[in-house]
Motif scaffolding. Structure first.
Motif, PDB file in Angstrom:
ATOM      1  N   THR A 171     -35.743  27.201  -9.214  1.00 22.11           N
ATOM      2  CA  THR A 171     -34.772  27.959  -8.432  1.00 22.11           C
ATOM      3  C   THR A 171     -33.501  28.062  -9.256  1.00 22.11           C
ATOM      4  O   THR A 171     -33.350  27.355 -10.265  1.00 22.11           O
ATOM      5  N   ALA A 172     -32.609  28.944  -8.868  1.00 16.65           N
ATOM      6  CA  ALA A 172     -31.408  29.184  -9.668  1.00 16.65           C
ATOM      7  C   ALA A 172     -30.153  29.063  -8.818  1.00 16.65           C
ATOM      8  O   ALA A 172     -30.121  29.497  -7.663  1.00 16.65           O
ATOM      9  N   LEU A 173     -29.137  28.463  -9.412  1.00 22.55           N
ATOM     10  CA  LEU A 173     -27.798  28.468  -8.842  1.00 22.55           C
ATOM     11  C   LEU A 173     -26.976  29.500  -9.605  1.00 22.55           C
ATOM     12  O   LEU A 173     -27.332  29.903 -10.717  1.00 22.55           O
ATOM     13  N   LYS A 179     -19.431  25.682  -4.200  1.00 24.01           N
ATOM     14  CA  LYS A 179     -19.873  24.282  -4.205  1.00 24.01           C
ATOM     15  C   LYS A 179     -20.767  23.949  -3.013  1.00 24.01           C
ATOM     16  O   LYS A 179     -21.801  23.285  -3.175  1.00 24.01           O
ATOM     17  N   ASP A 180     -20.401  24.393  -1.831  1.00 20.83           N
ATOM     18  CA  ASP A 180     -21.160  24.023  -0.636  1.00 20.83           C
ATOM     19  C   ASP A 180     -22.581  24.570  -0.670  1.00 20.83           C
ATOM     20  O   ASP A 180     -23.535  23.874  -0.291  1.00 20.83           O
ATOM     21  N   THR A 181     -22.730  25.819  -1.129  1.00 19.23           N
ATOM     22  CA  THR A 181     -24.066  26.404  -1.174  1.00 19.23           C
ATOM     23  C   THR A 181     -24.904  25.779  -2.274  1.00 19.23           C
ATOM     24  O   THR A 181     -26.109  25.569  -2.103  1.00 19.23           O
ATOM     25  N   ILE A 273     -38.253  29.933  -6.059  1.00 16.49           N
ATOM     26  CA  ILE A 273     -37.601  30.071  -4.762  1.00 16.49           C
ATOM     27  C   ILE A 273     -36.273  30.756  -5.045  1.00 16.49           C
ATOM     28  O   ILE A 273     -35.377  30.161  -5.644  1.00 16.49           O
ATOM     29  N   SER A 274     -36.174  32.013  -4.648  1.00 23.69           N
ATOM     30  CA  SER A 274     -34.982  32.802  -4.948  1.00 23.69           C
ATOM     31  C   SER A 274     -34.121  32.876  -3.698  1.00 23.69           C
ATOM     32  O   SER A 274     -34.523  33.442  -2.676  1.00 23.69           O
ATOM     33  N   PHE A 275     -32.950  32.271  -3.770  1.00 18.55           N
ATOM     34  CA  PHE A 275     -32.073  32.214  -2.600  1.00 18.55           C
ATOM     35  C   PHE A 275     -31.261  33.494  -2.483  1.00 18.55           C
ATOM     36  O   PHE A 275     -30.548  33.882  -3.402  1.00 18.55           O
ATOM     37  N   THR A 276     -31.435  34.150  -1.339  1.00 23.67           N
ATOM     38  CA  THR A 276     -30.725  35.401  -1.092  1.00 23.67           C
ATOM     39  C   THR A 276     -29.285  35.100  -0.719  1.00 23.67           C
ATOM     40  O   THR A 276     -28.994  34.100  -0.075  1.00 23.67           O
ATOM     41  N   THR A 280     -23.615  37.045   6.233  1.00 26.61           N
ATOM     42  CA  THR A 280     -22.930  36.497   7.409  1.00 26.61           C
ATOM     43  C   THR A 280     -22.076  35.289   7.075  1.00 26.61           C
ATOM     44  O   THR A 280     -21.300  34.834   7.918  1.00 26.61           O
ATOM     45  N   GLY A 281     -22.228  34.755   5.875  1.00 30.05           N
ATOM     46  CA  GLY A 281     -21.522  33.528   5.525  1.00 30.05           C
ATOM     47  C   GLY A 281     -22.353  32.292   5.786  1.00 30.05           C
ATOM     48  O   GLY A 281     -21.940  31.183   5.440  1.00 30.05           O
ATOM     49  N   ALA A 282     -23.529  32.441   6.410  1.00 33.99           N
ATOM     50  CA  ALA A 282     -24.411  31.307   6.668  1.00 33.99           C
ATOM     51  C   ALA A 282     -25.117  30.898   5.386  1.00 33.99           C
ATOM     52  O   ALA A 282     -25.058  31.589   4.371  1.00 33.99           O
ATOM     53  N   ASN A 283     -25.802  29.750   5.432  1.00 28.86           N
ATOM     54  CA  ASN A 283     -26.548  29.301   4.261  1.00 28.86           C
ATOM     55  C   ASN A 283     -27.594  30.328   3.870  1.00 28.86           C
ATOM     56  O   ASN A 283     -28.227  30.941   4.743  1.00 28.86           O
ATOM     57  N   PRO A 284     -27.810  30.534   2.575  1.00 27.48           N
ATOM     58  CA  PRO A 284     -28.798  31.532   2.135  1.00 27.48           C
ATOM     59  C   PRO A 284     -30.225  31.082   2.437  1.00 27.48           C
ATOM     60  O   PRO A 284     -30.502  29.884   2.573  1.00 27.48           O
TER      61      PRO A 284
END
Length: 722
Positions: A171-173, A179-181, A273-276, A280-284
């Protein structure tokens, strides 16, 4: 089924003689007989895939491991990964290349080294997450997750290839997550190792130190850059936080000394696992993508991308996002030479292009609009050289005319092509045969101009993270640009009627409604999120994209026109869908680079935040409104001038004149605030894929919206009535 069903020995010969498919034959979707249901359009497939969807190019090319290894076997000495090295004086060298054989050797060693530093890690525990390290090494079916965090570079690809070759999921950051995400993703995935550029080390060590429980599984960091004596205090700080730190050279050397066998993936093996990036500001949400999904995406690429020997491609868009992952994976499958930029900024892109001279280029609309503006200032809007301006205006208009005759018309012109070749060379487009655009809508006028001014095929695509990027692409020489082309041979589509938004399957110009997708390219689940998975995929396997589309009644080509959830009501009771409004202005107004439409249930009209195309707007103020160019030289002066009532109203009239009758009166914008780039990731009002975070943007621009409503409508002659 596969596109080609011959023996492995004939695969290369068959691919060269068969692909890509004929663009005009590929550019039509057709409805399947008796497939319509109440509330839905018929099911549409590509005209070349009516009898079944394709899963791979060939049965032997059903994973990314197989496609890469086939290239290594066929062309081991071909250049694979190219980088520009920073010189002592700060400049960059020409591209330095690693061959496919070298890349393969490096990824084998790096994969082996990863197992060594994790299995022998002093911070490894008996947790379930850490037990998967030994289990996977022994059985190959208990993958742990490798995290990657850096800008595009060759080491990013080496890490990805090592994961592919050892059946590891990654997965990628990326910086804009915050920081939070980043903490959320590392915690959710229980990733034991992070591979990153050196500039990320301190932030990750601090994150581990600050949240030791959330990041309990993270026990090692690998720096993509060499570490020397000056980093010893940093390494000691990492150990104090429960992390070992190595550089990539050390890991590759350990892998060379302690090799482990590769673990080739199966089609069902999880690739990434690619995080979208949510709006909305919620967790991806983490989109789980398999090698089967990837093989289908490679098949889509094979049908639409020109097949070239010794091609060079630029890997510019972030590898953390699926668009570039698809593009670079296909480039590896085609033995292309992949060049990496000196940095992520569009400001240095042209310098890299002039050094690389690529054949294929994939970018996003905001980069193309910058290229368009730069070209226009040197050609058709070149006020310092009026004769040159006149010549280029004539040449480009004639090219646009020739390219608009019919689909497939490339507009060749004996004299003007020679003139345009000078422009191509100046910006590094000497060899470019195709450019593609995705992620957001692009103005048809921009497409027409760039096709003509650069004498190049231009394809607009549509796709999502959930579809492993593109599932359709317009013909490179579409007579009337604007569509996203026909659905791919790997995917089928249908539309869901939305009566409350007046979208029906029986609409006269073709069915309209929410786009649904199904096929081997479409994901099956969100990572550890059953609730969101059930919301997105129905019991029949249809993925609900949330995008509103129109399928052209004649060609079956796809047009994205709206979004499902983002509609609101004005005071007079009219419903507004902001994406429809925004796309209409963006596609019809070349001077508009960004647009955020806003409405209020207590107000009768729309207002908007508008991002202007800087150079074009300067020319417009000077040539159309008599402004002295010396008064708008700086960005601050330009923004101040364009927001003066006289010029702001003129700009709004320009926008509404261009959009014409495409929008109803109540859908047109009545007041605007103009800036050069108001919608930025740093402000957290758009996602890294340029989608507007509406709840956050509404708060951010609240002061401007209040001022615009207090000022009132600037087009009262067409203001909506109560």
């Amino acid at each position: 089924m596969s596109l080609v069903n011959e023996s492995r020995q004939k695969v290369q010969q068959l691919l060269e003689s068969t692909l890509p498919l004929d663009q005009l034959s590929l550019s039509h979707s057709v409805p399947l007989p008796n497939s319509a249901e109440d509330g839905f359009s018929p099911v549409y497939r590509n005209g070349l895939a009516v009898n079944g969807l394709a899963e791979s190019i060939h049965p032997s090319l059903n994973t990314l491991y197989n496609t890469f290894k086939a290239t290594v076997e066929l062309k081991p000495n071909a250049p694979a990964l190219g980088s520009r090295i920073r010189q002592p004086n700060g400049s960059f060298s020409e591209y330095q290349w690693e061959s496919y054989a070298t890349a393969d050797k490096r990824q084998k060693n790096f994969g082996s080294g990863l197992f060594f530093i994790l299995q022998n890690n002093p911070f490894k525990t008996n947790s379930e997450a850490h037990n998967r390290i030994d289990q996977h090494a022994a059985t190959g079916d208990a993958s742990f997750i490798v995290s990657i965090f850096s800008a595009n570079r060759a080491d990013w690809v080496i890490t990805d290839l090592a994961c592919i070759s050892h059946s590891l999921t990654n997965t990628a950051l990326y910086d804009t997550l915050g920081k939070d995400t980043s903490r959320y993703i590392l915690s959710l995935t229980e990733s034991p190792v992070l591979v990153c550029s050196k500039d990320k080390l301190e932030s990750i060590i601090s994150l581990k130190r600050e949240f030791p429980e959330d990041l309990a599984s993270l026990i090692s960091i690998v720096s993509m850059d060499p570490l020397d004596e000056s980093e010893q205090s940093l390494i000691a700080s990492a150990r104090a936080a429960g992390l070992t730190v190595f550089d990539i050279g050390q890991v590759e050397k350990l892998g060379e000394i302690y090799p482990v066998s590769e673990i080739p993936p199966k089609p069902e093996t999880l690739y990434t696992i690619s995080f979208t990036s949510g709006t909305t500001g919620a967790n991806p949400k983490g989109v789980v993508l398999t090698h089967k999904n990837a093989a289908a995406a490679m098949t889509f690429c094979a049908t639409v991308v020109p097949r070239l020997d010794n091609a060079k491609v630029m890997c510019f868009l972030p590898l953390a996002h699926i668009y570039e992952r698809m593009s670079y994976s296909y480039a590896l499958a085609q033995a292309s030479a992949i060049g990496f930029p000196q940095g992520p900024s569009p400001l240095t892109l042209l310098d890299d292009l002039k050094s690389l001279k690529p054949h294929i280029l994939g970018l996003v609309p905001r980069v193309y609009t910058k290229i368009e503006a730069a070209l226009k200032s040197q050609t058709v809007n070149n006020e310092e050289k009026p004769l040159l301006s006149k010549l280029f205006t004539k040449a480009i208009n004639r090219k646009i005319e020739l390219q608009s005759v019919e689909d497939g018309a490339d507009g060749k012109h004996l004299f003007y092509d020679g003139l345009i070749s000078l422009v191509r060379s100046k910006i590094g487009f000497d060899n470019v045969v195709m450019v593609s655009s995705g992620s957001a809508p692009i103005s048809p006028e921009t497409v027409s101009f760039l096709k003509a001014a650069l004498n190049v095929g231009f394809s607009q695509g549509y796709g999502l993270t959930e579809s492993f990027a593109g599932v359709c692409a317009s013909p490179r020489y579409e007579a009337n640009p604007g569509s996203c082309g026909a659905i791919s041979v790997t995917t089928e589509m249908r539309l869901r009627e939305i009566p409350e938004m007046n979208y029906y399957a029986t609409d006269k110009d073709g069915p309209r409604g929410e786009l649904l997708l199904r096929g081997p390219q479409i994901f099956k689940e969100y990572y550890k999120n059953e609730e969101e998975t059930k919301k997105a995929i129905d019991e029949n396997g249809w993925f609900y994209t949330g995008d509103i589309a129109r399928i052209d009644a004649t060609s079956g080509r796809l047009y994205i026109i709206d979004r499902v959830k983002n509609f609101f009501k004005l005071a007079q009771g009219e419903y507004i869908t902001p994406e429809k409004v925004e796309n209409a202005y963006l596609s019809s107004c070349p001077l508009v680079a960004q647009l955020y439409a806003h409405g209020d249930s207590f107000k009768t009209f729309l207002v908007s935040i508008v991002g202007i195309e800087k150079e074009g707007t300067k020319n417009w103020l000077v040539s159309k409104n008599g402004v002295n160019s010396s008064d708008i030289e700086s960005d601050e002066a330009l923004v101040k001038k364009i927001n003066e009532p006289e010029y702001k109203k003129a700009f709004l009239n320009y926008m509404n004149s261009n959009v014409g009758d495409f929008l109803n009166g109540f859908e047109k914008i009545h007041n605007i605030y103009l800036d050069i780039e108001p919608l930025t990731i740093d402000r957290n009002v758009i996602t890294p894929t340029l989608k507007i975070k509406r709840p956050i943007a509404k708060k951010f621009f609240a002061e401007q919206f209040d001022a615009l409503y207090n000022e009132g409508s600037l087009i009262r002659s067409v203001e909506t009535k109560l």
